[in-house]
Design a protein around this motif. Structure first.
Motif, PDB file in Angstrom:
ATOM      1  N   TYR A 360       0.855  -1.189   0.000  1.00 37.80           N
ATOM      2  CA  TYR A 360       0.000   0.000   0.000  1.00 37.80           C
ATOM      3  C   TYR A 360       0.889   1.235   0.000  1.00 37.80           C
ATOM      4  CZ  TYR A 360      -2.558   3.793   2.318  1.00 37.80           C
ATOM      5  OH  TYR A 360      -3.091   5.009   2.664  1.00 37.80           O
ATOM      6  N   GLU A 361       0.601   2.174  -0.898  1.00 41.97           N
ATOM      7  CA  GLU A 361       1.341   3.427  -0.971  1.00 41.97           C
ATOM      8  C   GLU A 361       0.416   4.527  -1.440  1.00 41.97           C
ATOM      9  OE1 GLU A 361       5.124   3.231  -2.768  1.00 41.97           O
ATOM     10  OE2 GLU A 361       5.251   5.366  -3.203  1.00 41.97           O
ATOM     11  N   CYS A 362       0.440   5.647  -0.742  1.00 38.00           N
ATOM     12  CA  CYS A 362      -0.477   6.741  -1.088  1.00 38.00           C
ATOM     13  C   CYS A 362       0.085   8.066  -0.593  1.00 38.00           C
ATOM     14  CB  CYS A 362      -1.857   6.485  -0.462  1.00 38.00           C
ATOM     15  SG  CYS A 362      -3.124   7.668  -0.971  1.00 38.00           S
ATOM     16  N   ASN A 363      -0.053   9.103  -1.412  1.00 33.24           N
ATOM     17  CA  ASN A 363       0.294  10.459  -1.016  1.00 33.24           C
ATOM     18  C   ASN A 363      -0.988  11.230  -0.747  1.00 33.24           C
ATOM     19  OD1 ASN A 363       3.376  10.998  -1.524  1.00 33.24           O
ATOM     20  ND2 ASN A 363       2.676   9.729  -3.232  1.00 33.24           N
ATOM     21  N   TYR A 364      -1.031  11.957   0.364  1.00 30.21           N
ATOM     22  CA  TYR A 364      -2.219  12.764   0.667  1.00 30.21           C
ATOM     23  C   TYR A 364      -1.820  13.900   1.586  1.00 30.21           C
ATOM     24  CZ  TYR A 364      -2.135   9.413   4.577  1.00 30.21           C
ATOM     25  OH  TYR A 364      -1.760   8.617   5.621  1.00 30.21           O
ATOM     26  N   ARG A 365      -2.767  14.783   1.795  1.00 32.98           N
ATOM     27  CA  ARG A 365      -2.531  15.958   2.636  1.00 32.98           C
ATOM     28  C   ARG A 365      -3.334  15.851   3.919  1.00 32.98           C
ATOM     29  NH1 ARG A 365      -4.347  19.921  -2.027  1.00 32.98           N
ATOM     30  NH2 ARG A 365      -5.452  17.983  -2.519  1.00 32.98           N
ATOM     31  N   VAL A 366      -2.708  16.271   5.022  1.00 29.25           N
ATOM     32  CA  VAL A 366      -3.341  16.270   6.336  1.00 29.25           C
ATOM     33  C   VAL A 366      -3.271  17.683   6.895  1.00 29.25           C
ATOM     34  CG1 VAL A 366      -3.189  15.393   8.698  1.00 29.25           C
ATOM     35  CG2 VAL A 366      -2.827  13.851   6.781  1.00 29.25           C
ATOM     36  N   ARG A 367      -4.353  18.109   7.522  1.00 27.61           N
ATOM     37  CA  ARG A 367      -4.405  19.471   8.043  1.00 27.61           C
ATOM     38  C   ARG A 367      -3.332  19.675   9.097  1.00 27.61           C
ATOM     39  NH1 ARG A 367      -7.826  23.378   7.559  1.00 27.61           N
ATOM     40  NH2 ARG A 367      -9.407  22.051   6.612  1.00 27.61           N
ATOM     41  N   HIS A 374       1.987  17.597   3.595  1.00 30.00           N
ATOM     42  CA  HIS A 374       2.030  16.523   2.603  1.00 30.00           C
ATOM     43  C   HIS A 374       2.699  15.295   3.219  1.00 30.00           C
ATOM     44  CE1 HIS A 374       0.791  18.759  -1.061  1.00 30.00           C
ATOM     45  NE2 HIS A 374       1.151  19.781  -0.307  1.00 30.00           N
ATOM     46  N   LEU A 375       2.010  14.160   3.144  1.00 28.50           N
ATOM     47  CA  LEU A 375       2.503  12.923   3.737  1.00 28.50           C
ATOM     48  C   LEU A 375       2.570  11.815   2.690  1.00 28.50           C
ATOM     49  CD1 LEU A 375       0.449  12.802   7.067  1.00 28.50           C
ATOM     50  CD2 LEU A 375       2.734  13.728   6.728  1.00 28.50           C
ATOM     51  N   LEU A 376       3.486  10.882   2.919  1.00 26.55           N
ATOM     52  CA  LEU A 376       3.575   9.665   2.121  1.00 26.55           C
ATOM     53  C   LEU A 376       3.346   8.490   3.052  1.00 26.55           C
ATOM     54  CD1 LEU A 376       4.294   7.968  -0.375  1.00 26.55           C
ATOM     55  CD2 LEU A 376       6.695   8.159   0.299  1.00 26.55           C
ATOM     56  N   ALA A 377       2.322   7.673   2.738  1.00 25.98           N
ATOM     57  CA  ALA A 377       1.979   6.517   3.565  1.00 25.98           C
ATOM     58  C   ALA A 377       2.304   5.236   2.818  1.00 25.98           C
ATOM     59  CB  ALA A 377       0.504   6.550   3.944  1.00 25.98           C
ATOM     60  N   ARG A 378       2.885   4.280   3.522  1.00 26.04           N
ATOM     61  CA  ARG A 378       3.202   2.985   2.946  1.00 26.04           C
ATOM     62  C   ARG A 378       2.845   1.880   3.929  1.00 26.04           C
ATOM     63  NH1 ARG A 378       9.242   4.136   0.492  1.00 26.04           N
ATOM     64  NH2 ARG A 378       8.601   5.276  -1.374  1.00 26.04           N
ATOM     65  N   ASP A 398       6.812  12.373   6.600  1.00 23.88           N
ATOM     66  CA  ASP A 398       6.678  13.771   6.210  1.00 23.88           C
ATOM     67  C   ASP A 398       7.739  14.047   5.148  1.00 23.88           C
ATOM     68  OD1 ASP A 398       6.597  16.508   5.934  1.00 23.88           O
ATOM     69  OD2 ASP A 398       6.320  16.894   8.074  1.00 23.88           O
ATOM     70  N   VAL A 399       7.330  14.465   3.944  1.00 28.83           N
ATOM     71  CA  VAL A 399       8.271  14.618   2.845  1.00 28.83           C
ATOM     72  C   VAL A 399       8.829  16.034   2.746  1.00 28.83           C
ATOM     73  CG1 VAL A 399       7.237  12.732   1.535  1.00 28.83           C
ATOM     74  CG2 VAL A 399       6.349  15.041   1.241  1.00 28.83           C
ATOM     75  N   SER A 400       8.595  16.877   3.750  1.00 26.79           N
ATOM     76  CA  SER A 400       9.153  18.228   3.716  1.00 26.79           C
ATOM     77  C   SER A 400      10.641  18.213   4.053  1.00 26.79           C
ATOM     78  CB  SER A 400       8.404  19.133   4.701  1.00 26.79           C
ATOM     79  OG  SER A 400       8.523  18.617   5.995  1.00 26.79           O
ATOM     80  N   ARG A 401      11.317  19.228   3.567  1.00 27.67           N
ATOM     81  CA  ARG A 401      12.763  19.295   3.816  1.00 27.67           C
ATOM     82  C   ARG A 401      13.020  19.610   5.280  1.00 27.67           C
ATOM     83  NH1 ARG A 401      16.227  23.457   0.364  1.00 27.67           N
ATOM     84  NH2 ARG A 401      15.154  24.926   1.739  1.00 27.67           N
TER      85      ARG A 401
END
Length: 908
Positions: A360-367, A374-378, A398-401
């Motif tokens: 399972y892999e999905c990119n989505y946004r969380v408040r 922006h998060l990446l879930a696996r 969390d994919v932020s720098r």
């Protein structure tokens, strides 16, 4: 003259700006510039990195020498000219960021250098970090902008190299900040745990290890952080399958030039199979070992059948759910925190993973506050025994720098350098033809080579690999050639000294026929497994031997008992049968005594009754003990005694036991008619006793382990030679208790054996030294005694009573404590013999109650028990017994006690 005019004129941009009376493009002469512009130009010229400025309504451009590589041949024609007109390509690429700066915003932009016009020689794949800021006049009005340029290419290349190297390792690699905050894991970590990048950062790693290991894990990790000591622990880590697997965690601090810790680098090695092997060999006794786990953040497990999500507190905080929902709430509570536009694709990704069985892999946004993160879930679906989708464990990243570019570059290089210089694992660079190009010191130490030997080409895969491993080694090289990656390959290498090292290898080919491999020495684990298997084999052999040795005397005893049941034997036959039973019972008692002696010695419970002893007398008594066996086998036994007497300080009984064991071994393993020699040699401070024979001898391997417990040589089919394999182990322990040493030697099978005992010599001859063996005899008492025997074993009680009455005494037998108390109250006995294991209450309690009866305070009480440890004797004396005998009771002991009581009675 302004500040710029006062600077020495030289070649380059500053020289052009300082040319007397020369205007700088549309901006005019520098002397007439706005003070704010002059100060900004001064800063620009002093900067070591590329900086350019846009000023005025036309945004006329100025730049420093470091920028000339980007300006190229346009310099100096565009200096002081409007950017839009003289450098339209740059304006087209940067118009957006420039307008943001003119609006008062300061920010960073990453820009591919290939999108900007640049001079020849600039790397085609270069990336730049552009730092824009508004340029204000002294009144605060924005008149232009500044742009500082940093080359991000080394950082990106270093990060890519570091990740490629760590991802090729067979271990999980992780790193933390000085305070223990986990901020990096290699791909092996995510493959193992089933989590996704970022989900185990910070402290969220705690949910990944077994609850029983968690507290110890935290304790050791905190200790390492506080002290800077190496971190090493074994613990159970949650696998992506949902089960917990044992791993070995290690971490070392990375220090700067001042000795301060700037980072921690760690590895996790999967040792689950090794642990399982240990548990099998040790019958699960080592499963209690556990330790801490490192690195676990933002995890969740979704119960697909019950629609319940179990999340750690960090994930609950990210999604804004309360603790009750985090401990098994519905999926809807988490979907509520996701951006409305991303909910549908998130559900679809979960359904696809369930139906297809893929990850399972999905990119989505969380408040996050007023914005969105922006998060990446696996994750990976786990199925139950019926094959149904049951669980979906996963992680969120969390994919932020996380860090500034310069700090990230330094840390990336430090991590790689620390990894390469680490002595935890071996690292090699190789070619696919088997050549080892380079290796770190850990790999060289592992195999015993020097760097000079490696550089001379003495270390190649073909030379280091044993012949039987070469086919699988060729398969691995072919896999590296086609797939480019290999992991968890276990093989053997030759060390320089010819021995072998078992290793686990992971490798990745980087291109051009070269690659990097990581090598872990697992030889200690393999050796431990072999040792455990050998110990288990020897234990099984000992138990079989013990059963055999105990059956041998039981057979004639049982036959004798059957013979006596016939009831037609004459007195001579009865005496013959009785002698057989006595001999075999004595043999069984000797076996049991040997076992008990080994138990006492190995546990340090034996106490020596030491005193001065004549060595010749001790050896002579030992010879007398084994003389029947020597005579039966027609051996020639010769004693070589020195003319001088020699004393040693020790326990006479135990010293006789030592030499009787050695002589008995020599007799057992020497064929009929053979020769046995005993030689005593004296030195100033020690004595040496050598027992040699011309018997079957020993191999070098057997001689090396002759004194190990249960160690035995090869046996004949009828097991006619040898004992339980404990005699020599007992000899070694007793000799060492006396401060001496013992050694075994043989020229080989068929060449006889030699055992040498060395003991400290005692020089001060004291009065009363035990020079001769104490004799023991049995005589009939002058007056008959009334003896009370209490034992619930009817046969044992009656046979003892028969023996005592046969020598002229009177016996009363009771089979319960209450009957014994009644008899003693009616008729006071002269001696009581009490079994310890009795019905109603034990012999200890019976002794206490007898002592409380009138006239029984001074009647001798003898305890009879199957337990012969020191604490058993002490317990008997505390209960009121005068003597303690261990079953089976020897006739001589009973006779001696009867004589002592009879003498006391006559004196009284």
């Amino acid at each position: 003259m302004n500040e710029i005019s006062r600077v020495m004129i030289h070649d380059g941009v500053e020289g052009l700006l300082n040319a007397p009376g020369r205007p700088v493009g549309v901006l005019g002469a520098p002397e007439a510039w706005d003070p704010a512009l002059r100060h900004a130009v001064r800063f620009m010229l002093d900067a070591a990195t590329p900086v350019f400025i846009g000023w005025g309504p036309q945004l006329c451009q100025l730049y420093n020498d470091a920028t000339l590589a980007l300006v190229g041949r346009r310099h100096p024609g565009i200096l002081g000219q409007p950017m839009r007109e003289t450098w339209p390509q740059a304006w087209a690429a940067l118009e957006g960021p420039i307008r943001r700066a003119l609006a008062g915003e300061s920010f960073h932009v990453e820009q591919a250098a290939l999108e900007l016009p640049r001079a020849a020689g600039v790397h085609a794949n270069a990336w730049l970090d552009l730092a824009f800021a508004p340029l204000r006049g002294l009144d605060g009005t924005i008149h232009g902008f500044t742009c500082t340029i940093a080359d991000l290419t080394p950082l990106r290349e270093s990060e890519a190299k570091f990740r490629a190297i760590t991802d090729a390792m067979p271990q999980m690699v992780w790193s933390t900040l000085p305070d223990g905050y986990h901020d990096y894991y290699n791909q092996r970590w995510y493959d193992f745990t089933g989590m996704h990048e970022g989900e185990t950062d910070g402290e969220r790693w705690a949910t990944m290890f077994h609850a029983d290991d968690r507290e110890r894990a935290w304790s050791l990790w905190r200790h390492a952080l506080e002290t800077g000591e190496q971190y090493e622990v074994e613990y159970r880590l949650r696998h992506h399958s949902g089960e917990y697997r044992w791993v070995l965690g290690r971490a070392l601090p990375v220090r700067d030039e001042g000795g301060r810790i700037v980072r921690w680098m760690g590895t996790c090695t999967d040792i689950d199979q090794h642990k399982r092997n240990e548990e099998i060999l040790l019958d699960a006794r080592l499963r209690q070992e556990a330790a801490l786990v490192a690195a676990d953040i933002g995890t969740w497990t979704y119960d697909l059948q019950q629609d319940r999500v179990y999340a750690d507190r960090n994930l609950a905080r990210i999604f804004g759910v309360d603790p009750r929902e985090a401990a098994g709430g519905k999926l809807g509570a988490y979907l509520a925190g996701i951006h409305p536009d991303d909910v549908a694709q998130t559900r679809a990704a979960i359904e696809l993973a369930v139906t297809s069985g893929d990850g399972y892999e999905c990119n989505y946004r969380v408040r996050a506050g007023d914005g969105w993160r922006h998060l990446l879930a696996r994750g990976k679906v786990a199925r139950d025994e019926a094959g149904r989708a049951a669980w979906l464990p996963g992680i969120v990243l969390d994919v932020s720098r996380q860090k500034e570019a310069e700090e990230a570059l330094r840390e990336s290089e430090a991590r790689f350098r620390r990894l390469a210089e680490s002595n935890v694992i071996g690292i090699i660079r190789y070619r696919l033809d088997g050549t080892i190009i380079d290796a770190n010191q850990a790999f060289l130490d592992m195999l015993g080579y020097t760097r000079e030997e490696m550089e001379r080409g003495e270390m190649t895969s073909q030379r280091l690999t044993p012949a039987e491993w070469r086919p699988s080694n060729d398969e691995v090289i072919e896999r590296l050639r086609t797939v480019g990656r290999m992991e968890n390959y276990v093989k053997e290498y030759y060390r320089k000294d010819g021995s072998r090292a078992s290793v686990q290898i992971g490798a990745a080919t980087a291109g051009g026929g070269e690659g990097i491999a990581y090598v872990v020495d697992i030889s200690p684990i393999r050796d431990a497994q072999h040792a455990l298997r050998e110990a288990d084999r020897r234990k099984d052999e000992f138990l079989a031997m013990l059963a055999h040795e105990l059956r041998n005397p039981l057979a004639p005893i049982a036959a004798a008992a059957d013979f006596l049941k016939i009831g037609k034997a004459d007195d001579a036959r009865i005496r013959q049968v009785t002698a057989i039973i006595a001999r075999q019972a004595s043999h069984m008692t000797g076996l049991i005594d040997d076992l008990l002696d080994v138990s006492r010695v190995t546990r340090g419970l034996i106490t020596l009754e030491s005193g001065p002893v004549q060595l010749a007398a001790v050896v002579g008594e030992a010879v007398e003990q084994v003389r029947p066996l020597v005579k039966a086998k027609d051996h020639h036994l010769e004693l070589h005694m020195p003319p001088d007497e020699a004393l040693i300080h020790g326990d006479r009984k135990r010293l006789v036991q030592i030499f009787a064991n050695l002589l008995g071994n020599a007799a057992k393993y020497t064929p009929d008619g053979g020769r046995i020699d005993v030689r005593i040699r004296l030195a100033e401070d020690e004595v040496e006793v050598e027992v040699s024979d011309d018997g079957i001898g020993m191999s070098a391997e057997l001689a090396g382990r002759a004194f190990e417990l249960f160690s035995q040589g090869e046996r004949s089919a009828d097991r006619s030679q040898g004992g339980l394999g404990i005699g020599l182990a007992l000899v070694k322990s007793l000799v060492e208790l006396h401060g001496g040493s013992v050694a075994a030697d043989s020229a080989g099978p068929g060449a006889g054996s030699r055992f040498t005992v060395v003991l400290p010599r005692y020089h001060e001859r004291q009065e009363g030294a035990a020079d001769t063996a104490a004799g023991a005899g049995t005589v009939a008492p002058a007056d008959a005694l009334d003896v009370l025997i209490v034992d619930d074993n009817v046969d044992a009680a009656e046979i003892l009573a028969m023996y005592i009455e046969a020598v002229g005494h009177h016996c009363t037998v009771c089979h319960s404590p209450s009957r014994a108390l009644e008899h003693a109250a009616r008729q006071r006995p002269d001696l009581c013999v009490l079994d310890i294991g009795l019905p109603e209450f034990d012999g200890y309690e019976l002794a206490r109650r007898l002592r409380m009866q009138p006239g029984m305070q001074h009647v001798p009480l003898v305890a009879v028990s199957g337990y012969g440890q020191a604490q058993d004797r002490e317990k008997a004396l505390e209960a009121g017994f005068d003597r303690h005998f261990v079953k089976p009771v020897k006739a001589a002991d009973i006779m001696a006690e009867l004589d002592n009581v009879a003498k006391s009675k006559r004196v009284g």
